[in-house]
Motif scaffolding. Structure first.
Motif, mmCIF file in Angstrom:
data_model
loop_
_atom_site.group_PDB
_atom_site.id
_atom_site.type_symbol
_atom_site.label_atom_id
_atom_site.label_comp_id
_atom_site.label_asym_id
_atom_site.label_seq_id
_atom_site.Cartn_x
_atom_site.Cartn_y
_atom_site.Cartn_z
ATOM 1 N N PHE A 175 -1.707 -29.082 8.027
ATOM 2 C CA PHE A 175 -1.514 -29.569 9.393
ATOM 3 C C PHE A 175 -0.879 -30.954 9.389
ATOM 4 C CE2 PHE A 175 -2.887 -31.934 13.150
ATOM 5 C CZ PHE A 175 -2.374 -31.113 14.146
ATOM 6 N N THR A 176 0.099 -31.146 10.265
ATOM 7 C CA THR A 176 0.768 -32.437 10.419
ATOM 8 C C THR A 176 0.617 -32.914 11.854
ATOM 9 O OG1 THR A 176 2.402 -31.881 8.724
ATOM 10 C CG2 THR A 176 2.958 -33.680 10.225
ATOM 11 N N ILE A 177 0.128 -34.107 12.040
ATOM 12 C CA ILE A 177 0.049 -34.694 13.381
ATOM 13 C C ILE A 177 1.464 -35.013 13.845
ATOM 14 C CG2 ILE A 177 -0.675 -36.763 14.655
ATOM 15 C CD1 ILE A 177 -3.270 -36.710 13.073
ATOM 16 N N PRO A 178 1.847 -34.549 15.031
ATOM 17 C CA PRO A 178 3.210 -34.802 15.523
ATOM 18 C C PRO A 178 3.531 -36.294 15.608
ATOM 19 C CG PRO A 178 2.086 -33.182 16.904
ATOM 20 C CD PRO A 178 1.050 -33.759 15.982
ATOM 21 N N LYS A 179 4.792 -36.612 15.416
ATOM 22 C CA LYS A 179 5.225 -38.010 15.384
ATOM 23 C C LYS A 179 4.865 -38.749 16.669
ATOM 24 C CE LYS A 179 9.228 -40.987 14.628
ATOM 25 N NZ LYS A 179 10.690 -41.063 14.409
ATOM 26 N N GLU A 180 5.016 -38.072 17.810
ATOM 27 C CA GLU A 180 4.727 -38.757 19.079
ATOM 28 C C GLU A 180 3.237 -39.079 19.199
ATOM 29 O OE1 GLU A 180 5.107 -34.287 19.965
ATOM 30 O OE2 GLU A 180 6.194 -35.800 18.797
ATOM 31 N N GLU A 181 2.377 -38.254 18.624
ATOM 32 C CA GLU A 181 0.949 -38.555 18.647
ATOM 33 C C GLU A 181 0.598 -39.665 17.667
ATOM 34 O OE1 GLU A 181 -1.249 -34.682 20.411
ATOM 35 O OE2 GLU A 181 -1.034 -34.718 18.234
ATOM 36 N N ALA A 222 -7.989 -43.291 -7.336
ATOM 37 C CA ALA A 222 -8.677 -44.575 -7.169
ATOM 38 C C ALA A 222 -9.879 -44.472 -6.237
ATOM 39 C CB ALA A 222 -7.701 -45.626 -6.643
ATOM 40 N N ALA A 223 -9.952 -43.354 -5.496
ATOM 41 C CA ALA A 223 -11.042 -43.127 -4.541
ATOM 42 C C ALA A 223 -11.996 -42.049 -5.040
ATOM 43 C CB ALA A 223 -10.479 -42.753 -3.183
ATOM 44 N N HIS A 224 -12.176 -41.993 -6.363
ATOM 45 C CA HIS A 224 -13.144 -41.080 -6.974
ATOM 46 C C HIS A 224 -12.873 -39.620 -6.618
ATOM 47 C CE1 HIS A 224 -15.115 -44.863 -7.830
ATOM 48 N NE2 HIS A 224 -15.176 -45.108 -6.530
ATOM 49 N N ASP A 225 -11.570 -39.289 -6.517
ATOM 50 C CA ASP A 225 -11.119 -37.908 -6.294
ATOM 51 C C ASP A 225 -11.619 -37.319 -4.973
ATOM 52 O OD1 ASP A 225 -9.535 -35.748 -7.149
ATOM 53 O OD2 ASP A 225 -11.294 -34.672 -7.864
ATOM 54 N N GLN A 226 -11.730 -38.136 -3.952
ATOM 55 C CA GLN A 226 -12.126 -37.624 -2.635
ATOM 56 C C GLN A 226 -10.946 -36.887 -1.996
ATOM 57 O OE1 GLN A 226 -14.886 -40.225 -0.226
ATOM 58 N NE2 GLN A 226 -14.206 -41.744 -1.736
ATOM 59 N N ALA A 227 -11.169 -35.620 -1.671
ATOM 60 C CA ALA A 227 -10.078 -34.728 -1.258
ATOM 61 C C ALA A 227 -9.392 -35.160 0.030
ATOM 62 C CB ALA A 227 -10.613 -33.307 -1.110
ATOM 63 N N GLN A 228 -10.118 -35.827 0.916
ATOM 64 C CA GLN A 228 -9.513 -36.186 2.198
ATOM 65 C C GLN A 228 -8.335 -37.146 2.047
ATOM 66 O OE1 GLN A 228 -12.676 -36.969 1.308
ATOM 67 N NE2 GLN A 228 -13.404 -38.869 2.242
ATOM 68 N N VAL A 229 -8.273 -37.841 0.929
ATOM 69 C CA VAL A 229 -7.172 -38.789 0.711
ATOM 70 C C VAL A 229 -5.825 -38.060 0.660
ATOM 71 C CG1 VAL A 229 -6.207 -40.506 -0.886
ATOM 72 C CG2 VAL A 229 -8.671 -40.455 -0.437
ATOM 73 N N THR A 230 -5.809 -36.884 0.069
ATOM 74 C CA THR A 230 -4.558 -36.124 -0.018
ATOM 75 C C THR A 230 -4.455 -35.034 1.053
ATOM 76 O OG1 THR A 230 -5.584 -34.701 -1.693
ATOM 77 C CG2 THR A 230 -4.191 -36.506 -2.482
ATOM 78 N N ASP A 231 -5.590 -34.560 1.576
ATOM 79 C CA ASP A 231 -5.556 -33.398 2.465
ATOM 80 C C ASP A 231 -5.394 -33.736 3.938
ATOM 81 O OD1 ASP A 231 -5.917 -31.970 0.174
ATOM 82 O OD2 ASP A 231 -7.980 -31.339 0.601
ATOM 83 N N SER A 232 -5.723 -34.943 4.333
ATOM 84 C CA SER A 232 -5.631 -35.309 5.746
ATOM 85 C C SER A 232 -4.180 -35.468 6.166
ATOM 86 C CB SER A 232 -6.385 -36.616 6.000
ATOM 87 O OG SER A 232 -5.831 -37.654 5.217
ATOM 88 N N SER A 233 -3.953 -35.329 7.454
ATOM 89 C CA SER A 233 -2.600 -35.486 7.986
ATOM 90 C C SER A 233 -2.109 -36.923 7.844
ATOM 91 C CB SER A 233 -2.565 -35.065 9.454
ATOM 92 O OG SER A 233 -1.255 -35.129 9.963
ATOM 93 N N LEU A 234 -3.001 -37.874 8.128
ATOM 94 C CA LEU A 234 -2.646 -39.289 8.051
ATOM 95 C C LEU A 234 -3.587 -40.010 7.096
ATOM 96 C CD1 LEU A 234 -2.234 -40.072 11.875
ATOM 97 C CD2 LEU A 234 -0.409 -39.578 10.223
ATOM 98 N N LEU A 235 -3.023 -40.919 6.333
ATOM 99 C CA LEU A 235 -3.812 -41.812 5.481
ATOM 100 C C LEU A 235 -3.294 -43.227 5.676
ATOM 101 C CD1 LEU A 235 -5.767 -42.624 3.182
ATOM 102 C CD2 LEU A 235 -3.923 -42.090 1.579
#
Length: 200
Positions: free
Chosen positions: A20-26, A63-76
């Protein structure tokens, strides 16, 4: 979602839809809402490193102890702060204020912060915290989940994002489409313990 509902519904969600990708306008709306956050003397210490490069995200995940949300979230976002923002052309923070307000407040900034490194850092980190809450509630109101993160090697994260001198990493913030609910809220201290009337 109204503000009161967003406050109660917001949770630190750890599992996200990586497709999932958050739209640019959002994204632009989210940044605009973040800019509304208050800060001491309106200095706006915060600097958001929007990490879009998958290779950098992979390094940050390590660097974040392999926490999946770092790579899986739309925005970081690596939410950083400029510890010396107070001395960088402070007039610009008050450009739209009435002249009488500018004349009083802008001259206060330097003597308030100068020579007090602890206060400079404290104020900058307070601003980061306020910004984080604004962004998390905004994301929830927009229908997204989020997670503020401090479980990482701050020095390593600083190296990865090439953090400038006199800046500090405050937190990381992920935002996206959650795919697994957080567990129930773990508990609250009593209001009697939380609220002290007049003095300890």
């Amino acid at each position: 979602m109204n503000t009161l509902d967003a406050i109660r519904a917001r949770r630190a969600v750890k599992h996200y839809d990586p497709a999932f990708t958050i739209p640019k306008e959002e994204l632009e709306q989210l940044i605009d809402l973040a800019m509304q956050s208050p800060s001491s003397f309106n200095i706006q210490h915060w600097r958001l490193v929007n990490v879009t490069d998958p290779a950098i995200r992979t390094q940050l995940r390590a660097a974040a102890h392999d926490q999946a949300q770092v790579t899986d979230s739309s925005l970081l976002f690596v939410v950083c702060t400029d510890l010396k923002a107070w001395e960088k052309d402070p007039q610009r923070y008050w450009v739209n204020a009435p002249k009488e307000a500018q004349d009083i407040l802008v001259p206060w900034i330097n003597p308030f912060y100068a020579g007090n490194e602890q206060l400079q850092r404290d104020e900058a980190m307070r601003s980061v915290g306020i910004l984080l809450q604004t962004m998390m509630l905004s994301a929830k109101a927009m229908g997204y989940d989020s997670c503020p993160m401090i479980g990482f090697d701050s020095d390593k994260v600083g190296q990865i994002i090439k953090l400038p001198k006199d800046y500090a990493v405050g937190a990381m913030l992920v935002i996206g489409k959650g795919i697994k609910s957080a567990w129930p809220k773990p508990g609250f201290i009593s209001k009697a313990e939380m609220v002290i009337e007049n003095h300890f």
